[in-house]
Write an enzyme that holds these catalytic residues in place. Sequence first.
Site, PDB file in Angstrom:
ATOM      1  N   ASP A   1      -6.380  -5.090  -6.402  1.00 36.49           N
ATOM      2  CA  ASP A   1      -6.171  -4.439  -5.109  1.00 36.49           C
ATOM      3  C   ASP A   1      -6.061  -5.529  -4.037  1.00 36.49           C
ATOM      4  O   ASP A   1      -6.983  -6.343  -3.874  1.00 36.49           O
ATOM      5  CB  ASP A   1      -7.383  -3.532  -4.840  1.00 36.49           C
ATOM      6  CG  ASP A   1      -7.266  -2.763  -3.533  1.00 36.49           C
ATOM      7  OD1 ASP A   1      -6.507  -3.176  -2.632  1.00 36.49           O
ATOM      8  OD2 ASP A   1      -7.976  -1.745  -3.424  1.00 36.49           O
TER       9      ASP A   1
ATOM     10  N   GLY B   1       0.584   3.716   0.392  1.00 42.29           N
ATOM     11  CA  GLY B   1       0.591   2.520  -0.451  1.00 42.29           C
ATOM     12  C   GLY B   1      -0.297   1.413   0.098  1.00 42.29           C
ATOM     13  O   GLY B   1      -1.417   1.654   0.557  1.00 42.29           O
TER      14      GLY B   1
ATOM     15  N   ASP C   1       0.023  -0.396   2.762  1.00 41.24           N
ATOM     16  CA  ASP C   1      -0.187  -0.263   4.200  1.00 41.24           C
ATOM     17  C   ASP C   1      -1.383   0.651   4.504  1.00 41.24           C
ATOM     18  O   ASP C   1      -2.278   0.299   5.289  1.00 41.24           O
ATOM     19  CB  ASP C   1       1.099   0.314   4.797  1.00 41.24           C
ATOM     20  CG  ASP C   1       1.292  -0.016   6.257  1.00 41.24           C
ATOM     21  OD1 ASP C   1       0.441  -0.707   6.823  1.00 41.24           O
ATOM     22  OD2 ASP C   1       2.290   0.435   6.819  1.00 41.24           O
TER      23      ASP C   1
ATOM     24  N   ALA D   1       7.159   2.834  -2.402  1.00 40.99           N
ATOM     25  CA  ALA D   1       7.953   3.840  -1.689  1.00 40.99           C
ATOM     26  C   ALA D   1       9.393   3.373  -1.471  1.00 40.99           C
ATOM     27  O   ALA D   1      10.311   4.195  -1.423  1.00 40.99           O
ATOM     28  CB  ALA D   1       7.297   4.142  -0.344  1.00 40.99           C
ATOM     29  N   TYR D   2       9.625   2.047  -1.372  1.00 37.03           N
ATOM     30  CA  TYR D   2      10.965   1.537  -1.090  1.00 37.03           C
ATOM     31  C   TYR D   2      11.840   1.401  -2.335  1.00 37.03           C
ATOM     32  O   TYR D   2      13.018   1.039  -2.219  1.00 37.03           O
ATOM     33  CB  TYR D   2      10.885   0.205  -0.322  1.00 37.03           C
ATOM     34  CG  TYR D   2      10.599   0.381   1.161  1.00 37.03           C
ATOM     35  CD1 TYR D   2      10.318   1.639   1.706  1.00 37.03           C
ATOM     36  CD2 TYR D   2      10.597  -0.707   2.027  1.00 37.03           C
ATOM     37  CE1 TYR D   2      10.058   1.806   3.065  1.00 37.03           C
ATOM     38  CE2 TYR D   2      10.346  -0.551   3.390  1.00 37.03           C
ATOM     39  CZ  TYR D   2      10.077   0.712   3.901  1.00 37.03           C
ATOM     40  OH  TYR D   2       9.827   0.857   5.255  1.00 37.03           O
TER      41      TYR D   2
HETATM   42  P1  ADP Z   1       6.933  -0.517  -0.168  1.00 37.09           P
HETATM   43  O1  ADP Z   1       7.070   0.562   0.891  1.00 37.09           O
HETATM   44  O2  ADP Z   1       7.285  -1.899   0.356  1.00 37.09           O
HETATM   45  O3  ADP Z   1       7.628  -0.155  -1.428  1.00 37.09           O
HETATM   46  P2  ADP Z   1       4.283   0.257  -1.197  1.00 37.09           P
HETATM   47  O4  ADP Z   1       2.985   0.007  -0.513  1.00 37.09           O
HETATM   48  O5  ADP Z   1       4.737   1.680  -1.343  1.00 37.09           O
HETATM   49  O6  ADP Z   1       5.347  -0.639  -0.408  1.00 37.09           O
HETATM   50  O7  ADP Z   1       4.252  -0.405  -2.643  1.00 37.09           O
HETATM   51  C1  ADP Z   1       4.390  -1.786  -2.917  1.00 37.09           C
HETATM   52  C2  ADP Z   1       3.722  -2.105  -4.246  1.00 37.09           C
HETATM   53  O8  ADP Z   1       2.316  -2.242  -4.038  1.00 37.09           O
HETATM   54  C3  ADP Z   1       3.870  -1.044  -5.332  1.00 37.09           C
HETATM   55  O9  ADP Z   1       4.157  -1.720  -6.550  1.00 37.09           O
HETATM   56  C4  ADP Z   1       2.503  -0.358  -5.369  1.00 37.09           C
HETATM   57  O10 ADP Z   1       2.191   0.124  -6.655  1.00 37.09           O
HETATM   58  C5  ADP Z   1       1.590  -1.495  -5.014  1.00 37.09           C
HETATM   59  N1  ADP Z   1       0.283  -1.146  -4.415  1.00 37.09           N
HETATM   60  C6  ADP Z   1      -0.125   0.033  -3.877  1.00 37.09           C
HETATM   61  N2  ADP Z   1      -1.391  -0.079  -3.396  1.00 37.09           N
HETATM   62  C7  ADP Z   1      -1.792  -1.361  -3.644  1.00 37.09           C
HETATM   63  C8  ADP Z   1      -2.989  -2.109  -3.407  1.00 37.09           C
HETATM   64  N3  ADP Z   1      -4.058  -1.559  -2.812  1.00 37.09           N
HETATM   65  N4  ADP Z   1      -3.027  -3.418  -3.791  1.00 37.09           N
HETATM   66  C9  ADP Z   1      -1.948  -3.999  -4.384  1.00 37.09           C
HETATM   67  N5  ADP Z   1      -0.801  -3.339  -4.642  1.00 37.09           N
HETATM   68  C10 ADP Z   1      -0.720  -2.047  -4.290  1.00 37.09           C
END
Ligand code: ADP
Length: 182
Positions: free
Chosen positions: A16, A38, A40, A128-129
């Site tokens: 994480d 996600g 963010d 999400a992207y």
């Molecule tokens: P984007 O909108 O740029 O695609 P996301 O946050 O939806 O960003 O996802 C980016 C990546 O981070 C995905 O592979 C997701 O599975 C991963 N992810 C989600 N939460 C966490 C976290 N707490 N720590 C690390 N990676 C994460």
Amino acid sequence: MKRSIGDQTIELVQGDITLQNVDAIVNAANSSLAGGGGVDGAIHRRGGPSIMQETDEMHSQGCPTGEAVISGAGKLPARYVIHAVGPIWDGGRRGEAELLAGAYRNSLQLAVEHGCRSVAFPALSTGAYGYPMDLAARTALATTIEFLQAHGEPALVRFVLFSDGAYGAFAAALEEAFKTED
Ligand code: ADP
């Protein structure tokens, strides 16, 4: 998994991003810096409201795709959060790779400018992207290797991968990148 470039290290871990004890963690932000799900969502939840207050004040105009801005990290263990805006995947012919590379490169540049020796990235744009994980991994690692070779810092770049699949894709891409280096 770790690889060295001179005195510098690229490291892959599964975990994480919000828990990383590094100088800066990178947020997968959107261009309005408005918060989201996600990575963010996790960063703002755990870091507290000061991060959003700071980006609202300092970067009220948001951040273009392919670029990054920096803020404090609130209650997180890191000192800074770098808010990087990766591209939304749209088939691969709309400059996505160059924009993704820009998001990594500009984040690394900001980290160095702020004296960060260690930086942790999530797999930008792969949630999400919708950016395909294996392609994202290749661009992330190629851009990082190029930056480290050109600048000699930061000392540690850690990729924090959330799933087995993400870790596997980055591990394969890292091995491949070092094979072609030799
Ligand atoms: P984007 O909108 O740029 O695609 P996301 O946050 O939806 O960003 O996802 C980016 C990546 O981070 C995905 O592979 C997701 O599975 C991963 N992810 C989600 N939460 C966490 C976290 N707490 N720590 C690390 N990676 C994460």
